[in-house]
Design an enzyme around this catalytic site. Structure first.
Site, PDB file in Angstrom:
ATOM      1  N   SER A  16       0.803  -1.235   0.000  1.00 36.90           N
ATOM      2  CA  SER A  16       0.000   0.000   0.000  1.00 36.90           C
ATOM      3  C   SER A  16       0.830   1.276   0.000  1.00 36.90           C
ATOM      4  CB  SER A  16      -0.961   0.057   1.201  1.00 36.90           C
ATOM      5  OG  SER A  16      -1.778  -1.060   1.207  1.00 36.90           O
ATOM      6  N   LYS A  19       2.760   1.941  -5.273  1.00 37.72           N
ATOM      7  CA  LYS A  19       3.599   1.598  -6.433  1.00 37.72           C
ATOM      8  C   LYS A  19       2.893   1.946  -7.735  1.00 37.72           C
ATOM      9  CE  LYS A  19       4.342  -2.735  -6.059  1.00 37.72           C
ATOM     10  NZ  LYS A  19       4.012  -3.394  -4.865  1.00 37.72           N
ATOM     11  N   ASP A 150       8.094 -11.502  -0.399  1.00 31.21           N
ATOM     12  CA  ASP A 150       6.941 -12.412  -0.447  1.00 31.21           C
ATOM     13  C   ASP A 150       7.338 -13.678  -1.201  1.00 31.21           C
ATOM     14  OD1 ASP A 150       5.503 -10.343   0.628  1.00 31.21           O
ATOM     15  OD2 ASP A 150       4.422  -9.832  -1.218  1.00 31.21           O
ATOM     16  N   LYS A 191      16.459   2.149   8.083  1.00 30.33           N
ATOM     17  CA  LYS A 191      16.865   0.740   8.130  1.00 30.33           C
ATOM     18  C   LYS A 191      15.943  -0.191   7.334  1.00 30.33           C
ATOM     19  CE  LYS A 191      19.806  -0.745  10.914  1.00 30.33           C
ATOM     20  NZ  LYS A 191      21.229  -0.456  10.765  1.00 30.33           N
ATOM     21  N   CYS A 382     -24.979   0.248 -13.055  1.00 25.71           N
ATOM     22  CA  CYS A 382     -25.114  -1.204 -13.155  1.00 25.71           C
ATOM     23  C   CYS A 382     -26.176  -1.726 -12.173  1.00 25.71           C
ATOM     24  CB  CYS A 382     -23.754  -1.878 -12.994  1.00 25.71           C
ATOM     25  SG  CYS A 382     -23.694  -3.447 -13.883  1.00 25.71           S
ATOM     26  N   HIS A 508     -20.494   0.815 -16.914  1.00 32.28           N
ATOM     27  CA  HIS A 508     -19.710   1.471 -15.867  1.00 32.28           C
ATOM     28  C   HIS A 508     -18.963   2.679 -16.448  1.00 32.28           C
ATOM     29  CE1 HIS A 508     -19.978  -1.670 -12.681  1.00 32.28           C
ATOM     30  NE2 HIS A 508     -20.251  -2.417 -13.726  1.00 32.28           N
ATOM     31  N   GLU A 510     -17.505   4.907 -14.984  1.00 29.74           N
ATOM     32  CA  GLU A 510     -16.352   5.265 -14.153  1.00 29.74           C
ATOM     33  C   GLU A 510     -15.032   4.710 -14.676  1.00 29.74           C
ATOM     34  OE1 GLU A 510     -18.731   3.142 -13.335  1.00 29.74           O
ATOM     35  OE2 GLU A 510     -18.055   1.556 -11.991  1.00 29.74           O
TER      36      GLU A 510
HETATM   37  N1  GLN Z   1     -25.231  -8.056 -10.255  1.00 26.91           N
HETATM   38  C1  GLN Z   1     -25.652  -7.337 -11.409  1.00 26.91           C
HETATM   39  C2  GLN Z   1     -25.483  -8.138 -12.699  1.00 26.91           C
HETATM   40  O1  GLN Z   1     -24.740  -9.058 -12.734  1.00 26.91           O
HETATM   41  C3  GLN Z   1     -24.945  -5.990 -11.524  1.00 26.91           C
HETATM   42  C4  GLN Z   1     -23.473  -6.092 -11.696  1.00 26.91           C
HETATM   43  C5  GLN Z   1     -22.747  -4.801 -11.409  1.00 26.91           C
HETATM   44  O2  GLN Z   1     -23.263  -3.936 -10.715  1.00 26.91           O
HETATM   45  N2  GLN Z   1     -21.536  -4.678 -11.899  1.00 26.91           N
HETATM   46  O3  GLN Z   1     -26.118  -7.841 -13.673  1.00 26.91           O
END
Ligand code: GLN
Length: 531
Positions: A16, A19, A150, A191, A382, A508, A510
């Site tokens: 966190s 990077k 890791d 260190k 969505c 989406h 975003e």
């Molecule tokens: N669960 C819903 C679907 O599969 C919405 C998915 C989401 O919000 N990305 O259609």
């Protein structure tokens, strides 16, 4: 055809540290000098991709336009640099092992024992070089997930060691570490950084550049000391102090010549500084924005990283509207008819978040009803859009049992239904409707107004859809299907023209907004929330 140069970004001490932000900032600075770049992330976990991971484990799952479910760092890469990443930009141990094991099953190893070294490491190397092989980029930046030390990261570091050896001056390693401040002693401690470099050296890797993350400004003496103890040149040790915004990181890195020393390591000369005009304008606008816009996020994951791209898109849109974003997370599980007023009445706008499964959906429906009946600017994304549709069906169309078959498979009024192509799908990983799809917008709609054109493309990640059987009933009652896929006829956007701004999108938005090119839908949403 370019022979690309490779920049590897590793991290030490703790996770966190950012990077991804450093990788994105290096990309940004090189781009600002006129170079073409791409950034890829190698994640050592066994999941083939983060698509099946709970957001509590791994934050948001980012989706590329070619339909790959990836690490949220790819979102940073795109937002910083405006590049478009693809499936090749995110590789996990799972993906690597899957390829190697499938090859083994086909008999392609001709009777040899298949081993981590060389078979897994060779496949990692092949993937590390893949994006560069087409010759489209001057620089390939590779972020190695996890922390040096890791166990699961070892094959990746070994592959990187071999590549660094083979590529010679065409590869540079930037190592990010942490310098903690011990309050009781009033001291900054180097260190842990020295130890993490030793760890790298033990694996045969010498970092060329060190970036020290710190909460307190480090003096030159301390930076020199780290350089001395770690065999790193003085001016190749830079610091990254906590900043009010991640978007200031490229500027702070440029001030310390991070990009210039990287170029020098490649034997390249640079005369001018990177061109960051538009970027700095954005930062100034951000600083100057004084008025707040209050946006509620109704969702079920009480965790910042789960809605990373939404938060970034909202913030970019607020800044472009000369406002400061103030978000209020509202746990949808706790939202009811009796408390919704208390939570939402002071909000300028509400986002109903995406999600999966039943938990918290009734709260999202309550929020949708409140926003629709109180004319609060609302963006449903969505699952959020699906809940707007269900609310409208129940309360306006009078279909009391309206639901999604995801939540109630036996409902008679499945206004949200499983997509045809999803029927019969049994594998969970990578099988949703994923990636960018075109969408035609109805002229005169809020969506059309926002995008300013009739055909758009946005990224999807879902299995369920608005059931077209109900479309005419919705439209007659005042919910317009303003965005439709031109090929499949799937409804992608619904809105209520009678409301100020009440828009639900199946995709989406975003994922596609960047700092210099914010997503139009978020801009329009914030704009209506402000006015
Ligand atoms: N669960 C819903 C679907 O599969 C919405 C998915 C989401 O919000 N990305 O259609």
């Amino acid at each position: 055809m370019n022979k690309p140069k490779y920049i590897f970004v590793t991290g030490g001490v703790v996770s966190s540290l950012g990077k991804g932000i450093i990788a994105a900032s290096i990309g940004k600075l090189l781009q600002a000098r006129g170079y073409s770049i791409t950034i890829q992330k190698f994640d050592p976990y066994i999941n083939v991709d983060p698509g099946t991971l709970n957001p509590y484990e791994h934050g948001e799952c980012y989706v590329t336009s070619d339909g790959c479910e990836t690490d949220l760092d790819l979102g940073h890469y795109e937002r910083f640099t405006d590049i478009r990443t693809t499936a090749a930009n995110n590789v996990t141990s799972g993906k690597i092992y899957k390829t190697v094991i499938e090859r083994e099953r086909k008999g392609e190893y001709l009777g040899h024992t298949v081993q981590v070294v060389p078979h897994i490491t060779d496949e990692i190397k092949r993937m590390m070089l893949l994006l560069g092989s087409a010759g489209n980029f001057d620089f390939i930046i590779t972020e190695i997930g996890g922390t040096v030390g890791d166990i699961e990261g070892l094959p990746f570091l070994e592959a990187m060691r071999q590549l660094k050896w083979e590529l010679g001056q065409d590869a540079v390693c930037v190592h990010l570490t942490y310098v903690p401040y011990i309050a009781a002693a009033g001291e900054l401690k180097t260190k842990p950084s020295q130890h993490s470099v030793k760890e790298l050296q033990g694996l045969g890797l010498q970092p060329d550049v060190l970036v020290l993350r710190t909460e307190h400004e480090l003096g030159r003496g301390l930076l020199d000391k780290v350089g001395n103890f770690c065999n790193v040149e003085r001016d190749c040790v830079v610091q990254c102090v906590d900043l009010p915004s991640i978007y200031e990181v490229p500027v702070k890195m440029a001030e310390q010549n991070l990009d210039a020393v990287i170029l020098r390591k490649f034997g390249m000369t640079c005369v001018k500084s990177p061109e960051l005009g538009a970027w700095k304008d954005f930062l100034n606008r951000r600083k100057q924005a004084s008025k707040e816009v209050n946006i509620a996020l109704v969702g079920k994951y009480d965790l910042q990283d789960a809605y990373k791209s939404i938060l970034e898109s909202l913030s970019q849109a607020a800044i472009c509207n000369d406002h400061k974003l103030k978000t209020h997370f509202i746990q949808s599980e706790g939202l009811t008819q009796s408390n919704v007023e208390e939570f939402l009445s002071g909000m300028d706008g509400v986002v109903i978040c995406p999600g999966f499964g039943k938990r918290g959906i009734e709260g999202k429906i309550v929020a949708a009803e409140y926003c629709r009946t109180h004319d609060v600017p609302t963006l449903g994304i969505c699952l959020g859009m699906q809940m707007m549709v269900i609310e409208f069906a129940r309360n306006v169309l009078g279909l009391e049992d309206a639901n999604s078959t995801e939540m109630d498979p036996s409902t008679a009024n499945n206004v949200i239904d499983l997509m045809e192509e999803q029927k019969g799908v049994t594998y969970m990983g990578g099988t949703m409707r994923l990636g960018a799809y075109p969408c035609n917008l109805a002229v005169g709609s809020k969506a059309y107004e926002a995008y300013g054109r009739g055909c758009i493309e946005e990224r999807h990640r879902h299995r369920y859809e608005f059931s077209s059987r109900y479309r005419s009933r919705f439209e007659e009652a005042g919910m317009l299907c303003s965005g439709v896929n031109p090929n499949s006829g799937l409804v992608e956007i619904v809105e209520i023209p009678a409301c100020r701004w009440y828009v639900g999108v199946q995709f989406h938005p975003e994922y596609s907004g960047t700092v210099l090119n914010p997503n139009p839908l978020f801009l329009a949403f914030i704009n209506s929330a402000i006015h």
